[in-house]
Design an enzyme around this catalytic site. Structure first.
Site, PDB file in Angstrom:
ATOM      1  N   ASP A 150       0.713  -1.155  -0.173  1.00  0.00           N
ATOM      2  CA  ASP A 150       0.391  -0.356   0.074  1.00  0.00           C
ATOM      3  C   ASP A 150       0.888   1.177   0.128  1.00  0.00           C
ATOM      4  O   ASP A 150       2.297   1.026   0.673  1.00  0.00           O
ATOM      5  CB  ASP A 150      -1.047  -0.032   1.147  1.00  0.00           C
ATOM      6  CG  ASP A 150      -2.154   1.197   0.648  1.00  0.00           C
ATOM      7  OD1 ASP A 150      -2.909   1.070  -0.260  1.00  0.00           O
ATOM      8  OD2 ASP A 150      -3.102   1.390   1.868  1.00  0.00           O
ATOM      9  N   GLY A 164      -0.133   5.522  -3.870  1.00  0.00           N
ATOM     10  CA  GLY A 164      -1.148   6.916  -4.845  1.00  0.00           C
ATOM     11  C   GLY A 164      -0.437   8.237  -3.837  1.00  0.00           C
ATOM     12  O   GLY A 164      -0.568   9.025  -4.708  1.00  0.00           O
ATOM     13  N   ARG A 165      -0.480   7.941  -2.864  1.00  0.00           N
ATOM     14  CA  ARG A 165       0.265   8.638  -2.101  1.00  0.00           C
ATOM     15  C   ARG A 165       2.173   9.243  -2.509  1.00  0.00           C
ATOM     16  O   ARG A 165       1.903  10.280  -2.908  1.00  0.00           O
ATOM     17  CB  ARG A 165       0.358   8.130  -0.326  1.00  0.00           C
ATOM     18  CG  ARG A 165      -1.260   8.527   0.342  1.00  0.00           C
ATOM     19  CD  ARG A 165      -0.750   8.065   1.672  1.00  0.00           C
ATOM     20  NE  ARG A 165      -1.660   6.905   1.553  1.00  0.00           N
ATOM     21  CZ  ARG A 165      -1.175   5.818   2.302  1.00  0.00           C
ATOM     22  NH1 ARG A 165      -0.601   6.241   3.533  1.00  0.00           N
ATOM     23  NH2 ARG A 165      -1.684   4.103   2.282  1.00  0.00           N
ATOM     24  N   TRP A 166       2.734   8.053  -2.294  1.00  0.00           N
ATOM     25  CA  TRP A 166       4.058   8.494  -3.457  1.00  0.00           C
ATOM     26  C   TRP A 166       4.346   8.858  -4.322  1.00  0.00           C
ATOM     27  O   TRP A 166       4.150  10.109  -4.287  1.00  0.00           O
ATOM     28  CB  TRP A 166       4.953   6.931  -3.610  1.00  0.00           C
ATOM     29  CG  TRP A 166       5.397   7.145  -3.800  1.00  0.00           C
ATOM     30  CD1 TRP A 166       7.085   7.026  -2.739  1.00  0.00           C
ATOM     31  CD2 TRP A 166       6.861   6.724  -4.982  1.00  0.00           C
ATOM     32  NE1 TRP A 166       8.092   6.452  -4.018  1.00  0.00           N
ATOM     33  CE2 TRP A 166       8.254   7.194  -4.615  1.00  0.00           C
ATOM     34  CE3 TRP A 166       5.886   7.687  -6.194  1.00  0.00           C
ATOM     35  CZ2 TRP A 166       9.211   7.444  -6.138  1.00  0.00           C
ATOM     36  CZ3 TRP A 166       6.723   7.658  -7.428  1.00  0.00           C
ATOM     37  CH2 TRP A 166       8.726   7.673  -7.377  1.00  0.00           C
ATOM     38  N   ARG A 225      -1.478   9.204 -10.554  1.00  0.00           N
ATOM     39  CA  ARG A 225      -1.108   7.966  -8.851  1.00  0.00           C
ATOM     40  C   ARG A 225       0.017   6.599  -9.717  1.00  0.00           C
ATOM     41  O   ARG A 225       0.396   5.946  -9.105  1.00  0.00           O
ATOM     42  CB  ARG A 225      -2.713   7.200  -8.856  1.00  0.00           C
ATOM     43  CG  ARG A 225      -3.124   8.353  -8.071  1.00  0.00           C
ATOM     44  CD  ARG A 225      -4.663   7.877  -7.999  1.00  0.00           C
ATOM     45  NE  ARG A 225      -4.801   6.751  -7.130  1.00  0.00           N
ATOM     46  CZ  ARG A 225      -4.606   6.403  -5.693  1.00  0.00           C
ATOM     47  NH1 ARG A 225      -4.328   7.411  -5.304  1.00  0.00           N
ATOM     48  NH2 ARG A 225      -4.552   5.754  -4.962  1.00  0.00           N
ATOM     49  N   HIS A 262       2.046   3.174  -9.017  1.00  0.00           N
ATOM     50  CA  HIS A 262       2.027   2.191  -9.370  1.00  0.00           C
ATOM     51  C   HIS A 262       3.497   1.618 -10.172  1.00  0.00           C
ATOM     52  O   HIS A 262       3.956   0.711 -10.274  1.00  0.00           O
ATOM     53  CB  HIS A 262       0.914   1.333 -10.580  1.00  0.00           C
ATOM     54  CG  HIS A 262      -0.073   1.780  -9.659  1.00  0.00           C
ATOM     55  ND1 HIS A 262      -0.354   1.621  -7.972  1.00  0.00           N
ATOM     56  CD2 HIS A 262      -1.573   2.810  -9.491  1.00  0.00           C
ATOM     57  CE1 HIS A 262      -1.607   2.370  -7.545  1.00  0.00           C
ATOM     58  NE2 HIS A 262      -2.205   2.909  -8.300  1.00  0.00           N
ATOM     59  N   ARG A 271     -12.300   1.645  -8.300  1.00  0.00           N
ATOM     60  CA  ARG A 271     -11.655   3.238  -8.497  1.00  0.00           C
ATOM     61  C   ARG A 271     -11.772   3.203  -9.864  1.00  0.00           C
ATOM     62  O   ARG A 271     -12.219   3.461 -11.029  1.00  0.00           O
ATOM     63  CB  ARG A 271      -9.317   2.619  -8.507  1.00  0.00           C
ATOM     64  CG  ARG A 271      -9.997   1.859  -7.131  1.00  0.00           C
ATOM     65  CD  ARG A 271      -8.007   1.928  -7.070  1.00  0.00           C
ATOM     66  NE  ARG A 271      -7.631   2.427  -5.910  1.00  0.00           N
ATOM     67  CZ  ARG A 271      -6.496   1.706  -4.859  1.00  0.00           C
ATOM     68  NH1 ARG A 271      -5.492   1.986  -5.485  1.00  0.00           N
ATOM     69  NH2 ARG A 271      -6.107   1.663  -3.690  1.00  0.00           N
ATOM     70  N   LEU A 278      11.893 -19.398  -5.975  1.00  0.00           N
ATOM     71  CA  LEU A 278      11.203 -18.704  -4.424  1.00  0.00           C
ATOM     72  C   LEU A 278       9.478 -18.622  -5.907  1.00  0.00           C
ATOM     73  O   LEU A 278       9.943 -18.314  -6.528  1.00  0.00           O
ATOM     74  CB  LEU A 278      11.722 -17.131  -5.129  1.00  0.00           C
ATOM     75  CG  LEU A 278      10.933 -16.234  -4.119  1.00  0.00           C
ATOM     76  CD1 LEU A 278      11.306 -16.133  -2.275  1.00  0.00           C
ATOM     77  CD2 LEU A 278      11.113 -14.766  -4.484  1.00  0.00           C
ATOM     78  N   ARG A 299      -5.718  -2.380   8.677  1.00  0.00           N
ATOM     79  CA  ARG A 299      -6.599  -2.915   8.519  1.00  0.00           C
ATOM     80  C   ARG A 299      -5.896  -4.425   7.538  1.00  0.00           C
ATOM     81  O   ARG A 299      -5.001  -4.262   6.628  1.00  0.00           O
ATOM     82  CB  ARG A 299      -7.718  -2.748   7.746  1.00  0.00           C
ATOM     83  CG  ARG A 299      -7.528  -1.284   6.593  1.00  0.00           C
ATOM     84  CD  ARG A 299      -8.494  -1.158   6.337  1.00  0.00           C
ATOM     85  NE  ARG A 299      -8.215  -0.068   4.696  1.00  0.00           N
ATOM     86  CZ  ARG A 299      -7.638   1.369   5.510  1.00  0.00           C
ATOM     87  NH1 ARG A 299      -7.982   1.841   6.621  1.00  0.00           N
ATOM     88  NH2 ARG A 299      -7.828   2.597   4.174  1.00  0.00           N
ATOM     89  N   ILE A 300      -6.888  -4.764   7.390  1.00  0.00           N
ATOM     90  CA  ILE A 300      -6.512  -6.295   6.434  1.00  0.00           C
ATOM     91  C   ILE A 300      -6.633  -6.482   5.214  1.00  0.00           C
ATOM     92  O   ILE A 300      -6.377  -6.974   3.804  1.00  0.00           O
ATOM     93  CB  ILE A 300      -6.471  -7.422   7.146  1.00  0.00           C
ATOM     94  CG1 ILE A 300      -5.617  -8.826   6.529  1.00  0.00           C
ATOM     95  CG2 ILE A 300      -8.419  -7.856   7.142  1.00  0.00           C
ATOM     96  CD1 ILE A 300      -4.947  -9.319   6.604  1.00  0.00           C
ATOM     97  N   SER A 301      -7.827  -5.977   4.787  1.00  0.00           N
ATOM     98  CA  SER A 301      -8.577  -5.254   3.738  1.00  0.00           C
ATOM     99  C   SER A 301      -9.103  -6.519   2.637  1.00  0.00           C
ATOM    100  O   SER A 301      -8.568  -6.885   1.680  1.00  0.00           O
ATOM    101  CB  SER A 301      -7.927  -4.140   2.646  1.00  0.00           C
ATOM    102  OG  SER A 301      -7.679  -3.011   3.401  1.00  0.00           O
TER     103      SER A 301
HETATM  104  C1  FPP Z   1      -1.875   0.404  -3.105  1.00  0.00           C
HETATM  105  O1  FPP Z   1      -1.585   0.940  -3.325  1.00  0.00           O
HETATM  106  C2  FPP Z   1      -1.400  -0.847  -4.905  1.00  0.00           C
HETATM  107  C3  FPP Z   1      -2.170  -1.499  -6.055  1.00  0.00           C
HETATM  108  C4  FPP Z   1      -3.615  -1.478  -5.802  1.00  0.00           C
HETATM  109  C5  FPP Z   1      -1.772  -1.748  -6.783  1.00  0.00           C
HETATM  110  C6  FPP Z   1      -0.444  -2.488  -6.207  1.00  0.00           C
HETATM  111  C7  FPP Z   1       0.375  -2.555  -7.939  1.00  0.00           C
HETATM  112  C8  FPP Z   1       2.185  -2.750  -7.413  1.00  0.00           C
HETATM  113  C9  FPP Z   1       2.303  -2.440  -6.775  1.00  0.00           C
HETATM  114  C10 FPP Z   1       2.423  -3.486  -9.285  1.00  0.00           C
HETATM  115  C11 FPP Z   1       2.351  -4.759  -9.076  1.00  0.00           C
HETATM  116  C12 FPP Z   1       2.264  -5.097 -10.649  1.00  0.00           C
HETATM  117  C13 FPP Z   1       2.945  -6.803 -10.733  1.00  0.00           C
HETATM  118  C14 FPP Z   1       3.406  -6.869 -11.822  1.00  0.00           C
HETATM  119  C15 FPP Z   1       2.794  -7.699 -10.195  1.00  0.00           C
HETATM  120  P1  FPP Z   1      -2.562   2.385  -3.369  1.00  0.00           P
HETATM  121  O2  FPP Z   1      -2.449   2.979  -4.306  1.00  0.00           O
HETATM  122  O3  FPP Z   1      -3.869   2.606  -2.627  1.00  0.00           O
HETATM  123  O4  FPP Z   1      -1.858   3.903  -2.796  1.00  0.00           O
HETATM  124  P2  FPP Z   1      -2.846   4.875  -1.409  1.00  0.00           P
HETATM  125  O5  FPP Z   1      -3.073   3.886  -0.741  1.00  0.00           O
HETATM  126  O6  FPP Z   1      -1.434   5.588  -1.200  1.00  0.00           O
HETATM  127  O7  FPP Z   1      -3.797   5.615  -2.381  1.00  0.00           O
END
Ligand code: FPP
Length: 242
Positions: free
Chosen positions: A15, A18-20, A28, A32, A66, A126, A182-184
């Site tokens: 998680d 988006g904030r990053w 956003r 990702h 989203r 792995l 949370r576990i979401s």
């Molecule tokens: C949650 O951060 C992140 C996601 C919903 C997507 C995670 C996906 C990746 C890291 C890419 C994975 C890709 C592959 C190929 C496996 P958020 O968007 O909820 O962040 P926020 O809480 O800051 O808004």
């Protein structure tokens, strides 16, 4: 029972992408994209530290809610990342598994998933389970439906065997980045006796040091699985022979 110092199976809610990105005035999806790099780095770090299974939450059953540009951006990113990263993951001995509902995914994404699984099927270094279009409740329901269709009684053992993660033991350690507690809807069944670590670090910033800190926290805990501490001490005390 003292815990093994290194967890066999780590599961992560990645998680904070988006904030990053927001903090850097970027869209956003840029977060990702960097999140994919963080995942590659994390898989390498897990392997180097002796972790054998890594399970990550990449797209939840609820993420369809989203904004549509973010959903389509994530689908594109997923398909592109698969095509680009699978050869190296394969060379590194990673076995890729995709966990979740396949219905509703585009042909492009489905093809990427099928190819990635086929190419890496025999790798043993792995196991990387990517939960995609996944929800813990979905998994429990699909397992129960599978048993019902076969007329099998839903015992704990039968349900565990019918779940989408039946090919690996339950996670020893579940990490959530991004500061939420949370576990979401992640691994609801499988995390019954997992240890949890919640960190404020946003997923793109999660590095080997952060992983080491989570593993150190895990290693200092006593996993009792419902027993008392005294019972565990007894089991661990070597019995004298003669
Ligand atoms: C949650 O951060 C992140 C996601 C919903 C997507 C995670 C996906 C990746 C890291 C890419 C994975 C890709 C592959 C190929 C496996 P958020 O968007 O909820 O962040 P926020 O809480 O800051 O808004």
């Amino acid at each position: 029972m003292t815990v093994q110092r290194v967890p066999y199976h780590i599961a992560i809610v990645m998680d904070g992408n988006g904030r990053w990105a927001n903090k850097r005035f970027l869209p956003r999806i840029a977060g990702h994209k960097v999140g994919v790099d963080a995942l590659k780095r994390c898989a390498k770090a897990c392997d180097a530290r002796g972790v054998r299974v890594l399970t990550v939450f990449a797209f939840s059953s609820e993420n369809w809610k989203r904004p549509s540009d973010e959903v389509s951006g994530l689908m594109d990113l997923f398909a592109i990342a698969l095509a680009r990263e699978v050869p190296q993951l394969n060379a590194d001995g990673v076995q890729l598994r995709f966990i979740g509902e396949r219905q509703g995914l585009s042909t492009r994404v489905l093809k990427g998933i099928q190819q990635a699984e086929a190419v890496t099927a025999l790798n043993t270094r792995l196991v990387l389970n990517v939960c995609f279009n996944y929800g813990g409740r979905w998994d429990i329901v699909q397992a129960a439906a599978k048993l019902a269709a076969q007329g099998i009684l839903p015992t704990e053992q039968h349900l565990s065997q019918a779940m989408a993660l039946a090919h690996v033991p339950d996670p020893d350690l579940v990490i959530r980045t991004g500061g939420e507690l949370r576990i979401s809807n992640f691994l609801l069944w499988q995390s019954a006796y997992s240890e949890f670590v919640f960190v404020d670090t946003l997923w793109p910033d999660f590095d080997d040091a952060a992983l080491a800190a989570a593993i150190a926290s895990y290693a200092g805990r006593e996993r009792r699985f419902g027993k008392t501490s005294d019972q565990l001490q007894l089991v661990n005390t070597p019995t004298r022979v003669g």
